[in-house]
Design a protein around this motif. Sequence first.
Motif, mmCIF file in Angstrom:
data_model
loop_
_atom_site.group_PDB
_atom_site.id
_atom_site.type_symbol
_atom_site.label_atom_id
_atom_site.label_comp_id
_atom_site.label_asym_id
_atom_site.label_seq_id
_atom_site.Cartn_x
_atom_site.Cartn_y
_atom_site.Cartn_z
ATOM 1 N N THR A 78 1.834 -9.273 -4.126
ATOM 2 C CA THR A 78 3.239 -8.947 -4.316
ATOM 3 C C THR A 78 3.319 -7.775 -5.282
ATOM 4 O O THR A 78 2.289 -7.310 -5.777
ATOM 5 C CB THR A 78 4.013 -10.144 -4.905
ATOM 6 O OG1 THR A 78 3.486 -10.426 -6.207
ATOM 7 C CG2 THR A 78 3.887 -11.372 -4.034
ATOM 8 N N ASP A 79 4.533 -7.328 -5.590
ATOM 9 C CA ASP A 79 4.649 -6.194 -6.511
ATOM 10 C C ASP A 79 4.287 -6.588 -7.942
ATOM 11 O O ASP A 79 3.839 -5.760 -8.720
ATOM 12 C CB ASP A 79 6.036 -5.563 -6.445
ATOM 13 C CG ASP A 79 7.152 -6.577 -6.666
ATOM 14 O OD1 ASP A 79 6.860 -7.780 -6.697
ATOM 15 O OD2 ASP A 79 8.306 -6.146 -6.794
ATOM 16 N N THR A 80 4.473 -7.861 -8.328
ATOM 17 C CA THR A 80 4.108 -8.294 -9.680
ATOM 18 C C THR A 80 2.676 -8.816 -9.745
ATOM 19 O O THR A 80 2.071 -8.826 -10.809
ATOM 20 C CB THR A 80 5.056 -9.405 -10.168
ATOM 21 O OG1 THR A 80 5.024 -10.479 -9.231
ATOM 22 C CG2 THR A 80 6.459 -8.879 -10.337
ATOM 23 N N LYS A 81 2.135 -9.262 -8.607
ATOM 24 C CA LYS A 81 0.763 -9.777 -8.558
ATOM 25 C C LYS A 81 0.076 -9.194 -7.310
ATOM 26 O O LYS A 81 -0.008 -9.848 -6.279
ATOM 27 C CB LYS A 81 0.789 -11.299 -8.511
ATOM 28 C CG LYS A 81 -0.529 -11.955 -8.779
ATOM 29 C CD LYS A 81 -0.357 -13.454 -8.912
ATOM 30 C CE LYS A 81 -1.678 -14.106 -9.203
ATOM 31 N NZ LYS A 81 -1.546 -15.542 -9.381
ATOM 32 N N PRO A 82 -0.380 -7.940 -7.402
ATOM 33 C CA PRO A 82 -0.941 -7.265 -6.224
ATOM 34 C C PRO A 82 -2.315 -7.816 -5.830
ATOM 35 O O PRO A 82 -2.993 -8.467 -6.623
ATOM 36 C CB PRO A 82 -1.048 -5.815 -6.666
ATOM 37 C CG PRO A 82 -1.167 -5.878 -8.131
ATOM 38 C CD PRO A 82 -0.381 -7.071 -8.569
ATOM 39 N N ARG A 83 -2.697 -7.490 -4.618
ATOM 40 C CA ARG A 83 -4.019 -7.854 -4.110
ATOM 41 C C ARG A 83 -4.964 -6.710 -4.420
ATOM 42 O O ARG A 83 -4.703 -5.561 -4.077
ATOM 43 C CB ARG A 83 -3.919 -8.084 -2.594
ATOM 44 C CG ARG A 83 -5.238 -8.318 -1.904
ATOM 45 C CD ARG A 83 -5.019 -8.726 -0.465
ATOM 46 N NE ARG A 83 -4.285 -7.756 0.300
ATOM 47 C CZ ARG A 83 -4.833 -6.830 1.092
ATOM 48 N NH1 ARG A 83 -6.138 -6.748 1.207
ATOM 49 N NH2 ARG A 83 -4.077 -5.996 1.774
ATOM 50 N N LEU A 84 -6.060 -7.006 -5.114
ATOM 51 C CA LEU A 84 -7.077 -5.997 -5.418
ATOM 52 C C LEU A 84 -8.107 -6.024 -4.294
ATOM 53 O O LEU A 84 -8.931 -6.913 -4.234
ATOM 54 C CB LEU A 84 -7.780 -6.304 -6.737
ATOM 55 C CG LEU A 84 -7.118 -5.909 -8.021
ATOM 56 C CD1 LEU A 84 -8.042 -6.192 -9.189
ATOM 57 C CD2 LEU A 84 -6.712 -4.460 -8.028
ATOM 58 N N SER A 85 -8.040 -5.052 -3.410
ATOM 59 C CA SER A 85 -8.926 -5.005 -2.254
ATOM 60 C C SER A 85 -10.086 -4.057 -2.538
ATOM 61 O O SER A 85 -9.882 -2.894 -2.877
ATOM 62 C CB SER A 85 -8.141 -4.526 -1.041
ATOM 63 O OG SER A 85 -8.981 -4.462 0.074
ATOM 64 N N VAL A 86 -11.304 -4.560 -2.375
ATOM 65 C CA VAL A 86 -12.511 -3.800 -2.677
ATOM 66 C C VAL A 86 -13.151 -3.323 -1.375
ATOM 67 O O VAL A 86 -13.247 -4.081 -0.413
ATOM 68 C CB VAL A 86 -13.529 -4.686 -3.436
ATOM 69 C CG1 VAL A 86 -14.833 -3.962 -3.637
ATOM 70 C CG2 VAL A 86 -12.963 -5.126 -4.749
ATOM 71 N N PHE A 87 -13.558 -2.057 -1.339
ATOM 72 C CA PHE A 87 -14.385 -1.568 -0.237
ATOM 73 C C PHE A 87 -15.635 -0.962 -0.840
ATOM 74 O O PHE A 87 -15.572 -0.184 -1.793
ATOM 75 C CB PHE A 87 -13.661 -0.513 0.603
ATOM 76 C CG PHE A 87 -14.553 0.045 1.680
ATOM 77 C CD1 PHE A 87 -14.859 -0.716 2.791
ATOM 78 C CD2 PHE A 87 -15.117 1.300 1.555
ATOM 79 C CE1 PHE A 87 -15.714 -0.222 3.772
ATOM 80 C CE2 PHE A 87 -15.971 1.796 2.530
ATOM 81 C CZ PHE A 87 -16.266 1.035 3.643
ATOM 82 N N ARG A 88 -16.763 -1.348 -0.262
ATOM 83 C CA ARG A 88 -18.043 -0.925 -0.802
ATOM 84 C C ARG A 88 -18.825 -0.243 0.310
ATOM 85 O O ARG A 88 -19.061 -0.834 1.359
ATOM 86 C CB ARG A 88 -18.755 -2.200 -1.252
ATOM 87 C CG ARG A 88 -20.047 -2.045 -1.916
ATOM 88 C CD ARG A 88 -20.637 -3.427 -2.133
ATOM 89 N NE ARG A 88 -20.820 -4.082 -0.851
ATOM 90 C CZ ARG A 88 -21.952 -4.672 -0.468
ATOM 91 N NH1 ARG A 88 -22.960 -4.748 -1.272
ATOM 92 N NH2 ARG A 88 -22.051 -5.222 0.721
ATOM 93 N N SER A 89 -19.187 1.010 0.098
ATOM 94 C CA SER A 89 -20.066 1.679 1.051
ATOM 95 C C SER A 89 -21.455 1.716 0.427
ATOM 96 O O SER A 89 -21.671 1.170 -0.652
ATOM 97 C CB SER A 89 -19.560 3.095 1.348
ATOM 98 O OG SER A 89 -19.752 3.936 0.248
#
Length: 119
Positions: A23-34
């Motif tokens: 959400t805007d107050t609790k965002p999702r931290l999405s990780v991409f690793r190459s």
Amino acid sequence: MGLTKLERRQRIKKRVRKHISGTDTKPRLSVFRSNRQIYVQAIDDLHGVTLASASSLEKEITEKLKGDKKEQARLVGELIAKRLVEKGITEAVFDRNGYLYHGRVKELADAARKGGLKF
């Protein structure tokens, strides 16, 4: 016939994403690793907006970088935490994106926590 590495990760990713969203107050931290780089985005899924992002390609990180890819991930974690705290966001949901919570992904998460994020 077994699954390829990518197919397996996509399947795990779908399974994880069923349960988490930002959400805007609790965002999702999405990780991409190459193989060489690591990227992270703070995403508000309700509005479909990226609130902040950081990657190992940024000048701030390439200047500081002396060590290995784990150190690179640590610097990216600290940078995303700093950017989110500046925007007044202190909580997040961690999305490992189908990767194992180990190595670079774990380093990034630990550095983000150390930088002031709670998840």
